[in-house]
Motif scaffolding. Structure first.
Motif, short mmCIF file in Angstrom:
data_model
loop_
_atom_site.label_atom_id
_atom_site.label_comp_id
_atom_site.label_asym_id
_atom_site.label_seq_id
_atom_site.Cartn_x
_atom_site.Cartn_y
_atom_site.Cartn_z
N GLY A 19 0.80 -1.21 0.00
CA GLY A 19 0.00 0.00 0.00
C GLY A 19 0.84 1.26 0.00
N TYR A 20 0.25 2.34 -0.53
CA TYR A 20 0.94 3.63 -0.59
C TYR A 20 -0.10 4.75 -0.50
CZ TYR A 20 -0.70 3.87 -5.45
OH TYR A 20 -1.49 3.91 -6.56
N GLU A 21 0.34 5.91 -0.07
CA GLU A 21 -0.49 7.12 0.01
C GLU A 21 0.43 8.33 -0.12
OE1 GLU A 21 -2.98 7.32 3.45
OE2 GLU A 21 -3.83 5.32 3.17
N PRO A 22 -0.06 9.43 -0.66
CA PRO A 22 -1.39 9.61 -1.24
C PRO A 22 -1.52 8.89 -2.57
CG PRO A 22 -0.06 11.55 -1.64
CD PRO A 22 0.76 10.65 -0.77
N LEU A 23 -2.76 8.65 -2.98
CA LEU A 23 -3.02 7.85 -4.17
C LEU A 23 -2.96 8.72 -5.43
CD1 LEU A 23 -5.90 5.74 -2.65
CD2 LEU A 23 -3.51 5.08 -2.93
N LEU A 24 -1.76 9.22 -5.71
CA LEU A 24 -1.54 10.10 -6.85
C LEU A 24 -1.25 9.26 -8.10
CD1 LEU A 24 0.74 12.75 -5.10
CD2 LEU A 24 -1.73 12.90 -5.55
N PRO A 25 -1.41 9.86 -9.31
CA PRO A 25 -1.07 9.15 -10.54
C PRO A 25 0.38 8.67 -10.51
CG PRO A 25 -2.31 11.13 -11.05
CD PRO A 25 -2.01 11.20 -9.58
N GLY A 78 -2.19 -0.85 -2.61
CA GLY A 78 -1.42 -1.25 -3.79
C GLY A 78 -2.33 -1.67 -4.93
N ALA A 79 -3.58 -2.01 -4.63
CA ALA A 79 -4.55 -2.37 -5.67
C ALA A 79 -4.79 -1.21 -6.63
CB ALA A 79 -5.87 -2.81 -5.03
N PHE A 80 -4.66 0.03 -6.14
CA PHE A 80 -4.84 1.18 -7.02
C PHE A 80 -3.79 1.17 -8.13
CE2 PHE A 80 -7.51 2.49 -3.62
CZ PHE A 80 -8.37 3.46 -4.12
N HIS A 128 -8.31 -1.70 0.91
CA HIS A 128 -8.69 -1.28 2.26
C HIS A 128 -10.11 -0.73 2.27
CE1 HIS A 128 -8.64 0.77 6.10
NE2 HIS A 128 -7.44 0.23 6.38
N TRP A 129 -10.89 -1.09 3.28
CA TRP A 129 -12.29 -0.69 3.33
C TRP A 129 -12.47 0.84 3.33
CZ3 TRP A 129 -13.98 2.22 7.49
CH2 TRP A 129 -13.19 2.19 8.64
N LYS A 130 -11.50 1.58 3.84
CA LYS A 130 -11.64 3.04 3.87
C LYS A 130 -11.56 3.63 2.46
CE LYS A 130 -9.56 5.46 7.02
NZ LYS A 130 -8.49 5.98 7.93
N HIS A 131 -10.94 2.92 1.54
CA HIS A 131 -10.75 3.43 0.18
C HIS A 131 -11.61 2.68 -0.84
CE1 HIS A 131 -7.28 5.96 1.24
NE2 HIS A 131 -6.90 4.97 2.03
N PHE A 165 -12.06 3.43 -4.85
CA PHE A 165 -11.54 2.41 -5.77
C PHE A 165 -12.61 2.00 -6.77
CE2 PHE A 165 -10.39 -2.09 -6.70
CZ PHE A 165 -9.11 -1.87 -7.20
N GLU A 166 -13.81 1.75 -6.28
CA GLU A 166 -14.90 1.31 -7.15
C GLU A 166 -15.28 2.40 -8.14
OE1 GLU A 166 -18.57 -1.64 -6.28
OE2 GLU A 166 -18.52 0.18 -5.07
#
Length: 326
Positions: free
Chosen positions: A72-78, A103-105, A121-124, A128-129
């Motif tokens: 996983g990583y944040e922030p979810l930037l391009p 990391g799924a992003f 992660h449930w918070k995201h 994601f969807e």
């Protein structure tokens, strides 16, 4: 053992705990074939904890890996095109591609998850969807196994997924030994809920861990919901509610998973007949064991023993699909 190269791809803003999970589980051990490296686009990588780390490998090592894991990583930037292209290439070449948490992003942005089931992660999960409509999102699971593409929910679910990979590659005995070293639960089924509303017992209530431990030592006995509830000193209704709150799964599904795990260990470490293995793990008959093995693992007990049994003349090589033959 045939060497199996694992590349852990650390993106800028990597979550240190997510990164630590695969590096710990896939570190070199005498009983495993894994050769693990932390890789990154640039050698120095920022983390969400405020410190930087130095990666030992680059994208070239990712391209040469058999399994690529994106923590996983944040922030979810391009992400840079070089990273997305490397992930897409790994998938196109049939390599195993795995994500932990957000990391799924990265996998979705690379097109790896298009048309597949996945989680994060449930918070995201809503974001994601919304951002990746081509992905079939499983909102309430620990991890999703799509063969050569696997995704997990947040943090601790990454432990479950990585142990699942070891179990698929090398069998239950090796996976459970690594789990014991981590002081982690040896197996949590991927279909369990990732967000448990009451993860700890409420004030004045005792955890049901004692009943679960008691049951694990009696898997060959006829354990029913009534028997388990009686051991816990609760009504069946209260026991069912409390058990699901603590574990994210029902008592009977938990019991089935425990029995299958025990059957795998017996098939790996003994020469007992399939009938005896079925009896000893509490599944009753060989036909019932075969049925559940086929449903859960896509293989038969005999084929599983041929792959992972102690009499196997050589250790099984890791393959993206794991044991799926009949």
């Amino acid at each position: 053992m045939t060497v199996h190269r694992v590349a852990v791809l650390a993106l800028d803003g990597v979550i240190p705990l997510d990164l630590a999970i695969p590096t710990q589980i896939f570190t070199a051990r005498p009983e495993t074939p894994y050769e693990m490296a932390v890789c990154a686009l640039d050698a120095k990588v920022a983390t969400t904890a405020g410190f930087a780390l130095v990666a030992g490998g680059g994208l070239e090592q990712v391209r040469g890996a058999d399994t690529v894991i994106v923590p996983g990583y944040e922030p979810l930037l391009p992400l840079p095109e070089a990273v997305l292209g490397t992930l897409a290439e790994a998938h196109d070449r049939g390599k195993r591609v795995v994500s932990i948490c957000t990391g799924a992003f990265a996998l979705a942005a690379a097109g790896v998850l298009d048309g597949l089931h996945a989680t994060t992660h449930w918070k995201h999960i809503d974001e994601f969807e919304r951002d990746f409509p081509a992905v079939m999102v499983d909102r309430d699971v620990l991890y999703v196994d799509e063969g050569d593409v696997l995704t997990s929910a947040g943090v601790c679910c990454g432990i479950d997924l990585c142990l699942h990979l070891v179990r698929r590659d090398l069998g239950a005995v090796v996976a459970n030994e690594i789990a014991r070293g981590l002081v982690a639960a040896p197996h949590r089924d991927g279909g369990q809920a990732q967000y448990v509303p009451a993860p700890v017992a409420a004030a004045g209530e005792a955890s049901l861990s004692g009943t679960r431990g008691w049951a694990l030592h009696r898997l060959g006995e006829p354990l029913t919901l009534r028997v388990l509830a009686r051991h816990a000193g609760l009504s069946q209704r209260t026991f069912m509610r409390r058990f699901t709150e603590e574990t994210g799964t029902t008592p009977l599904q938990w019991l089935l998973n425990a029995r299958l795990s025990r059957a795998r260990e017996l098939l790996e470490t003994t020469d007992h007949s399939v009938d005896r293995v079925a009896r000893d793990c509490g599944l009753g008959t060989a036909a019932n064991l075969r049925l559940h093995f086929r449903r859960a693992l896509g293989t038969t007990p005999t084929a599983y023993r041929r792959t992972f049994g102690r009499s196997t003349s050589h250790s099984p090589a890791c393959s993206p699909a794991g044991p799926r033959s009949d």
